[in-house]
Design an enzyme around this catalytic site. Structure first.
Site, PDB file in Angstrom:
ATOM      1  N   GLU A 421       0.789  -1.240   0.000  1.00 50.88           N
ATOM      2  CA  GLU A 421       0.000   0.000   0.000  1.00 50.88           C
ATOM      3  C   GLU A 421       0.822   1.292   0.000  1.00 50.88           C
ATOM      4  O   GLU A 421       0.569   2.207   0.778  1.00 50.88           O
ATOM      5  CB  GLU A 421      -0.972   0.004   1.191  1.00 50.88           C
ATOM      6  CG  GLU A 421      -1.901  -1.197   1.202  1.00 50.88           C
ATOM      7  CD  GLU A 421      -2.842  -1.223   2.401  1.00 50.88           C
ATOM      8  OE1 GLU A 421      -2.759  -0.330   3.259  1.00 50.88           O
ATOM      9  OE2 GLU A 421      -3.675  -2.140   2.473  1.00 50.88           O
ATOM     10  N   HIS A 504     -10.269  -6.403  -2.117  1.00 59.28           N
ATOM     11  CA  HIS A 504     -11.377  -6.289  -1.165  1.00 59.28           C
ATOM     12  C   HIS A 504     -12.502  -5.601  -1.934  1.00 59.28           C
ATOM     13  O   HIS A 504     -12.606  -4.370  -1.927  1.00 59.28           O
ATOM     14  CB  HIS A 504     -10.955  -5.469   0.052  1.00 59.28           C
ATOM     15  CG  HIS A 504      -9.794  -6.074   0.784  1.00 59.28           C
ATOM     16  ND1 HIS A 504      -9.906  -7.251   1.482  1.00 59.28           N
ATOM     17  CD2 HIS A 504      -8.504  -5.682   0.917  1.00 59.28           C
ATOM     18  CE1 HIS A 504      -8.722  -7.559   2.025  1.00 59.28           C
ATOM     19  NE2 HIS A 504      -7.863  -6.626   1.687  1.00 59.28           N
ATOM     20  N   GLU A 533      -5.817 -10.937  -1.293  1.00 59.34           N
ATOM     21  CA  GLU A 533      -6.640 -10.776  -0.079  1.00 59.34           C
ATOM     22  C   GLU A 533      -8.123 -10.758  -0.429  1.00 59.34           C
ATOM     23  O   GLU A 533      -8.886  -9.932   0.073  1.00 59.34           O
ATOM     24  CB  GLU A 533      -6.264  -9.473   0.656  1.00 59.34           C
ATOM     25  CG  GLU A 533      -4.792  -9.367   0.990  1.00 59.34           C
ATOM     26  CD  GLU A 533      -4.423  -8.109   1.776  1.00 59.34           C
ATOM     27  OE1 GLU A 533      -5.325  -7.420   2.284  1.00 59.34           O
ATOM     28  OE2 GLU A 533      -3.212  -7.810   1.858  1.00 59.34           O
ATOM     29  N   ASP A 535     -11.923 -10.832  -0.761  1.00 55.45           N
ATOM     30  CA  ASP A 535     -13.192 -11.013  -0.050  1.00 55.45           C
ATOM     31  C   ASP A 535     -14.237 -10.174  -0.769  1.00 55.45           C
ATOM     32  O   ASP A 535     -13.902  -9.226  -1.486  1.00 55.45           O
ATOM     33  CB  ASP A 535     -13.118 -10.690   1.459  1.00 55.45           C
ATOM     34  CG  ASP A 535     -12.352  -9.425   1.803  1.00 55.45           C
ATOM     35  OD1 ASP A 535     -12.372  -8.471   0.999  1.00 55.45           O
ATOM     36  OD2 ASP A 535     -11.749  -9.379   2.888  1.00 55.45           O
TER      37      ASP A 535
HETATM   38  C1  XIL Z   1      -6.109  -6.626   8.315  1.00 57.41           C
HETATM   39  C2  XIL Z   1      -6.340  -7.824   9.223  1.00 57.41           C
HETATM   40  O1  XIL Z   1      -7.139  -8.762   8.548  1.00 57.41           O
HETATM   41  C3  XIL Z   1      -7.016  -7.383  10.482  1.00 57.41           C
HETATM   42  O2  XIL Z   1      -7.109  -8.470  11.399  1.00 57.41           O
HETATM   43  C4  XIL Z   1      -6.225  -6.253  11.115  1.00 57.41           C
HETATM   44  O3  XIL Z   1      -6.942  -5.757  12.237  1.00 57.41           O
HETATM   45  C5  XIL Z   1      -6.010  -5.129  10.137  1.00 57.41           C
HETATM   46  O4  XIL Z   1      -5.378  -5.649   8.977  1.00 57.41           O
HETATM   47  N1  XIL Z   1      -4.952  -4.912   3.679  1.00 57.41           N
HETATM   48  C6  XIL Z   1      -3.893  -5.638   4.142  1.00 57.41           C
HETATM   49  C7  XIL Z   1      -4.050  -6.524   5.322  1.00 57.41           C
HETATM   50  O5  XIL Z   1      -2.850  -5.657   3.490  1.00 57.41           O
HETATM   51  O6  XIL Z   1      -2.877  -6.635   6.045  1.00 57.41           O
HETATM   52  C8  XIL Z   1      -5.181  -6.069   6.197  1.00 57.41           C
HETATM   53  O7  XIL Z   1      -5.365  -7.056   7.198  1.00 57.41           O
HETATM   54  C9  XIL Z   1      -6.430  -5.849   5.392  1.00 57.41           C
HETATM   55  C10 XIL Z   1      -6.211  -4.787   4.356  1.00 57.41           C
END
Ligand code: XIL
Length: 629
Positions: A421, A504, A533, A535
């Site tokens: 990020e 996401h 990641e 979802d």
């Molecule tokens: C999130 C975790 O899932 C949570 O448990 C934590 O509180 C915050 O981070 N992008 C990312 C991840 O790269 O590391 C993040 O994970 C979600 C967004």
């Protein structure tokens, strides 16, 4: 990774067929007490295997406590679940308190994992005082089906995604009893022997009665319904479903129990008349719900908790359920948190690897790879305090961080999110040259990214190194800036292997074609592409006119299923096989999702709060296989 499968030879088929005929007879003459004990190879890879042992009580009285044994020629067990294992070849397994009772018509399964130890994944005979019928017809059918499935898979091994066309609709055994599972509006056969979750019997996916009847009304076990995916039929069946559910919470409901025996017999009849199962019909009925990871030869990953986290996959109250899903479906883990900066490097002179080491070892023990996340992340709570206020040589300090962490895990993890990020969001007023105005950018400018990759590569020559971010799939300025970043890195000779698209995403945003275009643009640059990641939230809190769902209704579950299919299919479509670094889901079950909170409930993952597979799981599998069931 290449999926290793047994190539059944003619000899083996004859053996299965003979076994099938003999054991069919054995079953039909079995005494009232008879249980059948079956060993099935669920999965195997280069060095390891997973087996499942099922004890099916086909008698008329309950079994209270069981103890079974078997012996391998070469294989060795390294772990087991849902039974107490003892011995070391021969092995014995005995019941646990919660699965010692097997009612007539019910079955219990437990699992083992191990090393093939130079041999093939073996299928030993399971013996024990409860195993009076030794091998049941049902299990022989399952064995022969899986061997056919393997041969289909092996012939298609050159293609990285096994093809799947339409599902052949053979009559499922449970249909003969008039009972099926109405799963969010789609009808599936009920399993005959699988005790929990989804199974694969008689060449079709099925749903265990217990799992089916746990669905919210109007779904669950339904009576005679002939059409599939009919909203009208699912509505009309609701009263049947709820009456089945209310009559008993267990499969022992006498109508189900007795129907299991008759359906097994009917499956013997229907299978024996079609013992030459055509390869194509078996291939086309391979369903992702059997095992996502078995459908493709690129990593299918999941984010997990570990260490002292309350959702640890190793030590927590939900570890057993999590492991059952993880071992079945996923080939790669990402630590959801414990490999982030503040966990591994809390103060300048201390590195804390214990929790991460435990996860890495646990994964290795179970044949699961690790994608490590993440060496640098701006997120305030994840930047160790000492870094925020650092007054010394920032670049040297960051180099030590990267090299110490990366070299510690070298050879034990497959890949790293080196920088997470770094790009600014569209509209970020504090952005500098398209980058987030983080402490890293403030101290080192763009060089923090280049140096991170260079230092990581120096410490681990083999790991794949990723730049990871969100909203880079949406085709906006951030996507343009991503492409400029990776182009610049390549021009400067920075050792980047690929890009992780967090993804996401929402049900309807970004569009599939936009996502495809962004992933293709990265793939066209010769880089690996990872969905890192994934979802799919159903509530869109950014749009006040969007519907607000307070539960996962069947229609939303269907939209989510389609969305998962669409995204996974887009990945397979635009990322060439050699550049597929895999698809990771950000969590195992909805209750654990970071997007599901008390004030903003959501249902973004593949398994529900009870660890039951959602339609989304089928959607994901369909995306992998190109199917549309
Ligand atoms: C999130 C975790 O899932 C949570 O448990 C934590 O509180 C915050 O981070 N992008 C990312 C991840 O790269 O590391 C993040 O994970 C979600 C967004």
């Amino acid at each position: 990774m290449t999926i290793k499968i047994q190539k059944p030879r003619f000899q083996k088929s004859v053996q299965y067929l003979c076994g099938f005929i003999l054991t069919s007879a054995a079953f039909l003459t079995a005494s009232a007490q008879a249980a059948t004990c079956t060993y099935t190879v669920i999965n195997e890879w280069n060095t390891g295997f997973q087996g499942s042992i099922t004890i099916a009580n086909n008698g008329t009285t309950a079994i209270n406590g069981w103890n079974v044994g078997w012996q391998y020629t070469s294989n060795k067990i390294t772990s087991s679940w849902n039974a107490t294992l003892s011995g070391s070849n021969p092995y014995t397994a005995s019941s646990l308190d919660w699965n010692k009772t097997i009612q007539p018509g019910q079955s219990v399964s437990f699992g083992v994992q191990g090393d093939k130890n130079g041999g093939a994944a073996e299928k030993p005979v399971v013996t024990g005082s409860v195993c009076s019928a030794t091998t049941s017809s049902a299990s022989s059918v399952a064995s022969s089906a899986s061997s056919v499935e393997s041969s289909v898979a092996s012939s298609a091994v050159s293609s990285s995604v096994k093809s799947s066309s339409s599902v052949a609709s053979s009559v499922a055994s449970s249909t003969a009893t008039g009972q099926q599972c109405n799963w969010y509006g789609t009808l599936y056969p009920l399993c005959n022997t699988t005790p929990n979750g989804w199974g694969y019997e008689n060449n079709k996916s099925c749903i265990a009665a217990v799992t089916c009847s746990a669905q919210p009304a109007p779904y669950g076990i339904v009576g005679t319904v002939s059409s599939v995916s009919s909203a009208a039929s699912s509505r009309s069946s609701s009263s049947v479903a709820s009456s089945v559910k209310s009559s008993s919470s267990s499969v022992a409901s006498s109508s189900i129990a007795s129907s299991v025996i008759s359906s097994v017999i009917s499956s013997i009849k229907s299978s024996s008349s079609s013992s030459k199962i055509s390869s194509s019909s078996v291939a086309s009925s391979i369903s992702g719900v059997v095992s996502l990871k078995a459908l493709v030869d690129f990593p299918i990953g999941v984010a997990v908790g570990a260490g002292s986290e309350s959702d640890s996959i190793i030590n927590s109250s939900t570890a057993t359920q999590q492991q059952a899903i993880a071992f079945q479906h996923f080939s790669q883990f990402t630590a959801g948190n414990i490999m982030k900066m503040s966990y591994l490097h809390p103060s300048e002179t201390s590195f804390t690897f214990t929790q991460a080491d435990e996860l890495v070892a646990f994964a290795a023990q179970h044949g699961i790879k690790i994608h490590a996340h993440t060496l640098i992340w701006h997120s305030d709570y994840q930047v160790p305090n000492f870094m925020k206020n650092y007054t010394g040589d920032f670049a040297a300090m960051l180099k030590t961080h990267i090299q110490t962490v990366t070299s510690h895990f070298a050879g034990k993890v497959d890949s790293w999110d080196v920088v997470n990020e770094a790009l600014a969001e569209d509209g970020d007023g504090a952005a500098v040259n398209g980058f987030r105005n983080s402490v890293f950018y403030q101290k080192m400018g763009l060089d923090f990214i280049d140096q991170a990759f260079i230092n990581a590569r120096a410490a681990d020559p083999a790991a794949d190194l990723f730049y990871n971010d969100f909203n880079i799939e949406n085709g906006g300025t951030k996507t343009t800036n991503l492409l400029a970043l990776v182009d610049g890195m390549k021009t400067r000779g920075v050792p980047i292997t690929g890009v992780g698209f967090q993804m996401h995403v929402l049900l309807d945003w970004p569009s599939a074609s936009t996502i495809e275009a962004a992933m293709k643009a990265v793939a066209d640059r010769g880089l690996k592409v990872k969905i890192s990641e994934l979802d799919v939230r159903v509530n869109n809190k950014y749009n006040s006119s969007a519907p607000v769902y307070t539960s996962l209704t069947p229609s939303v579950a269907a939209l989510q299923k389609e969305r998962y299919r669409q995204i996974v299919a887009a990945y397979v479509k635009v990322v060439p096989p050699a550049q597929r670094a895999g698809i990771t889901v950000w969590g195992i079950w909805d209750a654990d999702s970071w997007l599901n909170t008390a004030s903003e409930p959501d249902w973004p993952l593949l398994f529900d709060i009870n660890f039951l597979p959602k339609p989304a799981l089928q959607g994901f599998a369909n995306g992998l296989t190109g199917s549309n069931q």
